[in-house]
Enzyme design. Sequence first.
Site, PDB file in Angstrom:
ATOM      1  N   GLU A 182       0.818  -1.215   0.000  1.00 34.19           N
ATOM      2  CA  GLU A 182       0.000   0.000   0.000  1.00 34.19           C
ATOM      3  C   GLU A 182       0.855   1.269   0.000  1.00 34.19           C
ATOM      4  O   GLU A 182       0.627   2.174  -0.801  1.00 34.19           O
ATOM      5  CB  GLU A 182      -0.931   0.021   1.224  1.00 34.19           C
ATOM      6  CG  GLU A 182      -1.707   1.326   1.308  1.00 34.19           C
ATOM      7  CD  GLU A 182      -2.783   1.358   2.381  1.00 34.19           C
ATOM      8  OE1 GLU A 182      -2.744   0.551   3.319  1.00 34.19           O
ATOM      9  OE2 GLU A 182      -3.658   2.224   2.256  1.00 34.19           O
TER      10      GLU A 182
ATOM     11  N   ASP B  70      -0.618  -4.979   3.173  1.00 40.00           N
ATOM     12  CA  ASP B  70      -1.136  -3.784   3.842  1.00 40.00           C
ATOM     13  C   ASP B  70      -0.504  -3.770   5.232  1.00 40.00           C
ATOM     14  O   ASP B  70      -0.859  -4.591   6.092  1.00 40.00           O
ATOM     15  CB  ASP B  70      -2.669  -3.836   3.946  1.00 40.00           C
ATOM     16  CG  ASP B  70      -3.225  -2.484   4.365  1.00 40.00           C
ATOM     17  OD1 ASP B  70      -2.456  -1.670   4.920  1.00 40.00           O
ATOM     18  OD2 ASP B  70      -4.421  -2.234   4.141  1.00 40.00           O
TER      19      ASP B  70
ATOM     20  N   ILE C 206      -0.673  -1.671   7.742  1.00 40.33           N
ATOM     21  CA  ILE C 206      -1.699  -1.422   8.773  1.00 40.33           C
ATOM     22  C   ILE C 206      -3.031  -1.310   8.046  1.00 40.33           C
ATOM     23  O   ILE C 206      -3.295  -0.307   7.375  1.00 40.33           O
ATOM     24  CB  ILE C 206      -1.456  -0.120   9.568  1.00 40.33           C
ATOM     25  CG1 ILE C 206      -0.088  -0.138  10.262  1.00 40.33           C
ATOM     26  CG2 ILE C 206      -2.570   0.075  10.595  1.00 40.33           C
ATOM     27  CD1 ILE C 206       0.181   1.077  11.154  1.00 40.33           C
ATOM     28  N   ASP C 207      -3.846  -2.331   8.146  1.00 37.23           N
ATOM     29  CA  ASP C 207      -5.196  -2.224   7.588  1.00 37.23           C
ATOM     30  C   ASP C 207      -6.093  -1.784   8.744  1.00 37.23           C
ATOM     31  O   ASP C 207      -6.264  -2.525   9.720  1.00 37.23           O
ATOM     32  CB  ASP C 207      -5.659  -3.556   6.997  1.00 37.23           C
ATOM     33  CG  ASP C 207      -7.014  -3.381   6.311  1.00 37.23           C
ATOM     34  OD1 ASP C 207      -7.234  -2.306   5.725  1.00 37.23           O
ATOM     35  OD2 ASP C 207      -7.838  -4.294   6.396  1.00 37.23           O
TER      36      ASP C 207
ATOM     37  N   THR D 102      -5.920   1.985   9.378  1.00 36.80           N
ATOM     38  CA  THR D 102      -5.072   3.094   9.837  1.00 36.80           C
ATOM     39  C   THR D 102      -5.870   4.097  10.672  1.00 36.80           C
ATOM     40  O   THR D 102      -5.379   4.597  11.686  1.00 36.80           O
ATOM     41  CB  THR D 102      -4.416   3.795   8.621  1.00 36.80           C
ATOM     42  OG1 THR D 102      -3.631   2.825   7.926  1.00 36.80           O
ATOM     43  CG2 THR D 102      -3.524   4.945   9.050  1.00 36.80           C
TER      44      THR D 102
ATOM     45  N   ASP E 126      -6.019  -4.606   0.735  1.00 35.91           N
ATOM     46  CA  ASP E 126      -7.050  -4.775   1.775  1.00 35.91           C
ATOM     47  C   ASP E 126      -7.709  -6.154   1.665  1.00 35.91           C
ATOM     48  O   ASP E 126      -8.286  -6.648   2.628  1.00 35.91           O
ATOM     49  CB  ASP E 126      -8.172  -3.728   1.614  1.00 35.91           C
ATOM     50  CG  ASP E 126      -7.689  -2.293   1.744  1.00 35.91           C
ATOM     51  OD1 ASP E 126      -6.999  -2.001   2.740  1.00 35.91           O
ATOM     52  OD2 ASP E 126      -7.994  -1.469   0.862  1.00 35.91           O
TER      53      ASP E 126
HETATM   54  C1  LIP Z   1      -8.943   0.843   4.954  1.00 38.83           C
HETATM   55  C2  LIP Z   1      -9.922  -0.314   4.946  1.00 38.83           C
HETATM   56  C3  LIP Z   1     -11.213   0.187   5.496  1.00 38.83           C
HETATM   57  C4  LIP Z   1     -11.788   1.062   4.396  1.00 38.83           C
HETATM   58  C5  LIP Z   1     -10.858   2.206   4.059  1.00 38.83           C
HETATM   59  C6  LIP Z   1      -9.409   1.766   3.856  1.00 38.83           C
HETATM   60  P1  LIP Z   1      -6.290   1.189   5.288  1.00 38.83           P
HETATM   61  O1  LIP Z   1      -7.621   0.389   4.713  1.00 38.83           O
HETATM   62  O2  LIP Z   1      -9.536  -1.446   5.557  1.00 38.83           O
HETATM   63  O3  LIP Z   1     -12.108  -0.858   5.763  1.00 38.83           O
HETATM   64  O4  LIP Z   1     -13.031   1.562   4.784  1.00 38.83           O
HETATM   65  O5  LIP Z   1     -11.339   2.794   2.867  1.00 38.83           O
HETATM   66  O6  LIP Z   1      -9.181   1.218   2.588  1.00 38.83           O
HETATM   67  O7  LIP Z   1      -6.217   2.439   4.497  1.00 38.83           O
HETATM   68  O8  LIP Z   1      -6.495   1.436   6.735  1.00 38.83           O
HETATM   69  O9  LIP Z   1      -5.206   0.225   4.984  1.00 38.83           O
END
Ligand code: LIP
Length: 279
Positions: free
Chosen positions: A70, A90, A92-93, A95, A220
Site C-alpha cells: 500500500e 497492507d 496497517i489495515d 489506519t 485490503d
Molecule cells: C482501509 C480499509 C477500510 C476502508 C478504508 C481503507 P487502510 O484500509 O480497511 O475498511 O473503509 O477505505 O481502505 O487504508 O487502513 O489500509
Amino acid sequence: MSDPWQECLEHCVEVATQAGKVIREALKSDIAVMHKSSQVDLVTETDQRVERLIISSIKAKFPTHSFIGEESVAAGAPSVLTDDPTWIIDPIDGTTNFVHGFPFVCVSIGFTVKKQIEFGVVYSCIEDKMYTARKGKGAFCNGVPIKVSGQEDLSQCLVLTEVCFKKDPHRFDAMMANLRSVLTIPVHGIRSPGSAAVNMCLVASGAADAYYHAGIHCWDMAGGAAVVTEAGGVVTDVSGGPFDLMSRRLIAASSRAVAERLTRHITEFNVGRDDADGS
Ligand code: LIP
C-alpha cells in the site's frame, strides 16, 4: 509432494508477528497523522516503517519475489499483478482505527502465484489474533480451525460494510442507497469495524455472515480473501461474478445464497481498478 510455498507462509507469520509488535509499541506514543488523497485518507510514519520492515525481511529471504504494498504504491510504485510469486501487503489495515486506538488494526498479507492466492495471513495485533489460510488446507485463528456460520438466509445475517466519505458525492449517494437497501431487507444489523481484512476474518470465523465493499484495494483484500475461502465461505464480485483481486470490490459471505441475494441489493458504481495504469 512437499508444499513449495510452506516456507513462505511460515516466514509470513513471523514477519507479521514482528510487524504487530511494532504497531502495538507505536500505539503507546503520540501518533503523527499525515494525509494521502484527502483529509480522511490517513497515513502515519508507522504504516511506512512497518511496510519497509516487512518488505526488507521478505526480500532478504526471497530475493526474486515481487511486491505490491500500500505505501509503496502511494509513493509511486506500480500496482500490477503478474504471474510472479507476489506478496500483497497492507502494513496497517485500519489506519484510522490505529490513529484513534480503536482496536481493529491488522497486518494483512496475501501471496499470489500466477495471479492465484496461495495463502493469506491477517494479524489483528491489538486483539492478538493471527489468522492464517493456505489454499486447500483450511483457515485458522491462533492455530485453531475456523469456519463460516453457514447462514443461507440474508434476513438472518449480521452484515459488515464500511461507511466513509471520499469526496465524490455520487459514490457517497450510492453507498448510502446500498446501506438503506440492505438495512431494510431487513437484516439483523450492519456493523462497520474499520478494517477490510478484519471484516473478512469476522466472516470467516462466523462472528458475522457477510461483508460487502466497493472502493478498497488489493492489499485490503488479498489476505482476508484466502481466510474466508478456506473457512468455507465464498468471495465474489459485488455483481455476483467471480472475485477479481484488482477490481477494488468484493462480497465475502457465509454461503453462496447470501452472496447472491446481497448482489440484488447493491447498486454497482464505478470505483476504478488497482491496475488501471498497468494492464
Ligand atoms: C482501509 C480499509 C477500510 C476502508 C478504508 C481503507 P487502510 O484500509 O480497511 O475498511 O473503509 O477505505 O481502505 O487504508 O487502513 O489500509
